[in-house]
Design a protein around this motif. Structure first.
Motif, PDB file in Angstrom:
ATOM      1  N   ASN A  24       7.870   7.543  78.768  1.00 63.73           N
ATOM      2  CA  ASN A  24       7.631   7.288  80.188  1.00 63.73           C
ATOM      3  C   ASN A  24       6.161   7.056  80.485  1.00 63.73           C
ATOM      4  O   ASN A  24       5.804   6.230  81.319  1.00 63.73           O
ATOM      5  N   ARG A  25       5.297   7.801  79.793  1.00 63.03           N
ATOM      6  CA  ARG A  25       3.873   7.666  80.085  1.00 63.03           C
ATOM      7  C   ARG A  25       3.319   6.354  79.519  1.00 63.03           C
ATOM      8  O   ARG A  25       2.534   5.670  80.168  1.00 63.03           O
ATOM      9  N   CYS A  26       3.729   6.003  78.290  1.00 65.50           N
ATOM     10  CA  CYS A  26       3.258   4.741  77.686  1.00 65.50           C
ATOM     11  C   CYS A  26       3.991   3.532  78.266  1.00 65.50           C
ATOM     12  O   CYS A  26       3.564   2.393  78.060  1.00 65.50           O
ATOM     13  N   ARG A  27       5.089   3.763  78.932  1.00 64.55           N
ATOM     14  CA  ARG A  27       5.946   2.694  79.464  1.00 64.55           C
ATOM     15  C   ARG A  27       6.363   1.718  78.372  1.00 64.55           C
ATOM     16  O   ARG A  27       6.149   0.502  78.468  1.00 64.55           O
ATOM     17  N   GLY A  28       6.932   2.256  77.326  1.00 65.32           N
ATOM     18  CA  GLY A  28       7.405   1.392  76.237  1.00 65.32           C
ATOM     19  C   GLY A  28       8.018   2.230  75.134  1.00 65.32           C
ATOM     20  O   GLY A  28       7.976   3.462  75.184  1.00 65.32           O
ATOM     21  N   ILE A  29       8.569   1.529  74.130  1.00 68.28           N
ATOM     22  CA  ILE A  29       9.172   2.225  72.996  1.00 68.28           C
ATOM     23  C   ILE A  29       8.067   2.707  72.063  1.00 68.28           C
ATOM     24  O   ILE A  29       7.184   1.938  71.692  1.00 68.28           O
ATOM     25  N   ARG A  30       8.134   3.968  71.698  1.00 65.64           N
ATOM     26  CA  ARG A  30       7.138   4.551  70.803  1.00 65.64           C
ATOM     27  C   ARG A  30       7.836   5.415  69.754  1.00 65.64           C
ATOM     28  O   ARG A  30       8.948   5.887  69.967  1.00 65.64           O
ATOM     29  N   LEU A  31       7.126   5.638  68.648  1.00 71.10           N
ATOM     30  CA  LEU A  31       7.615   6.605  67.668  1.00 71.10           C
ATOM     31  C   LEU A  31       7.211   8.003  68.128  1.00 71.10           C
ATOM     32  O   LEU A  31       6.139   8.177  68.710  1.00 71.10           O
ATOM     33  N   PHE A  32       8.081   8.965  67.876  1.00 69.47           N
ATOM     34  CA  PHE A  32       7.800  10.363  68.185  1.00 69.47           C
ATOM     35  C   PHE A  32       7.840  11.163  66.884  1.00 69.47           C
ATOM     36  O   PHE A  32       8.744  10.974  66.069  1.00 69.47           O
ATOM     37  N   ARG A  33       6.858  12.053  66.708  1.00 66.89           N
ATOM     38  CA  ARG A  33       6.866  12.869  65.486  1.00 66.89           C
ATOM     39  C   ARG A  33       7.128  14.328  65.822  1.00 66.89           C
ATOM     40  O   ARG A  33       6.763  14.814  66.905  1.00 66.89           O
ATOM     41  N   SER A  34       7.729  15.018  64.861  1.00 67.25           N
ATOM     42  CA  SER A  34       8.026  16.436  65.062  1.00 67.25           C
ATOM     43  C   SER A  34       6.721  17.219  65.208  1.00 67.25           C
ATOM     44  O   SER A  34       5.788  17.034  64.437  1.00 67.25           O
ATOM     45  N   SER A  35       6.685  18.109  66.208  1.00 70.26           N
ATOM     46  CA  SER A  35       5.504  18.953  66.393  1.00 70.26           C
ATOM     47  C   SER A  35       5.578  20.180  65.494  1.00 70.26           C
ATOM     48  O   SER A  35       4.613  20.930  65.390  1.00 70.26           O
ATOM     49  N   GLY A  36       6.753  20.395  64.873  1.00 70.15           N
ATOM     50  CA  GLY A  36       6.942  21.592  64.053  1.00 70.15           C
ATOM     51  C   GLY A  36       7.287  22.825  64.867  1.00 70.15           C
ATOM     52  O   GLY A  36       7.390  23.930  64.335  1.00 70.15           O
TER      53      GLY A  36
END
Ligand SMILES: [Zn+2]
Length: 210
Positions: A24-36
């Motif tokens: 929502n903040r970038c307004r686009g498709i992004r990769l998300f990584r595990s924070s652990g």
């Protein structure tokens, strides 16, 4: 001793699969990584648990559901303890469960960055005539079989293809595209080295990472 060198390669990925999500903040498709990090929220008799992911561009979070509205008494106490303690082993197991992640989000990116641990199962006489590589892949990786072989045996990918075309390299289970798919647990690669001018060097690379 026979003329077959048997080795076991354990392929351990460095980077967990990442979901592609709308940020929502970038307004686009992004990769998300595990924070652990795992978040647990108990509400009366029921409990939710999530693994927290972060957008790789802006750090916005996405909560991956692990348990949803589950009755606390139906949850394995050991699992519950691990969830609450943010147990690193559990976090890693969840983060690498690509199938479960894909069911939740649809699009998942896998990576081919791995560490390969090599063990000799059966030493052979010299010269080595056959090389047999058994692959143990406990966690999902996107690494293709031909890339794995090229990197770890220090051969070009065209050489790997040539070996397959001349019948000197076979992958089991069999399939015409086996060199191009991601390496899987239990795969076995057999290479005939009798005709290879550099067989000692290949056998050496198969034994150790140095
Ligand atoms: Zn973002």
């Amino acid at each position: 001793m026979s003329d077959i060198l048997r080795v076991l390669w354990t392929v351990v990925p460095r980077i967990a699969p990442q979901p592609r999500l709308n940020c929502n903040r970038c307004r686009g498709i992004r990769l998300f990584r595990s924070s652990g990090k795992i978040r647990v929220n108990a509400n009366g008799k029921r409990l939710d648990a999530w693994l927290i992911y972060k957008c790789i561009s802006c750090d916005s979070t996405w909560n991956r559901p692990i348990l949803e509205r589950r009755l606390v008494r139906t949850i394995d106490p050991l699992l519950l303890m691990s969830l609450r303690a943010n147990d690193p082993e559990l976090v890693r197991r969840l983060a690498f469960d690509a199938e479960n992640l894909r069911r939740k989000v649809g699009l998942v990116e896998k990576f081919d960055d791995v560490v390969v641990r090599k063990e000799v199962l059966t030493e052979s006489m010299t010269p080595v005539r056959w090389l047999e590589i058994l692959c143990a892949v406990p966690e999902t990786t996107g690494l293709r079989v031909d890339r794995l072989l090229a990197t770890e045996l220090r051969l070009s990918r065209s050489r790997i293809r040539t070996l397959q075309n001349t019948g000197d390299l076979a992958v089991s289970p069999k399939g015409s595209r086996m060199l191009r798919i991601a390496v899987r647990d239990g795969m076995r690669v057999t290479i005939a080295l009798s005709e290879a001018y550099d067989r000692d060097r290949i056998a050496m690379a198969a034994r150790s990472g140095d």
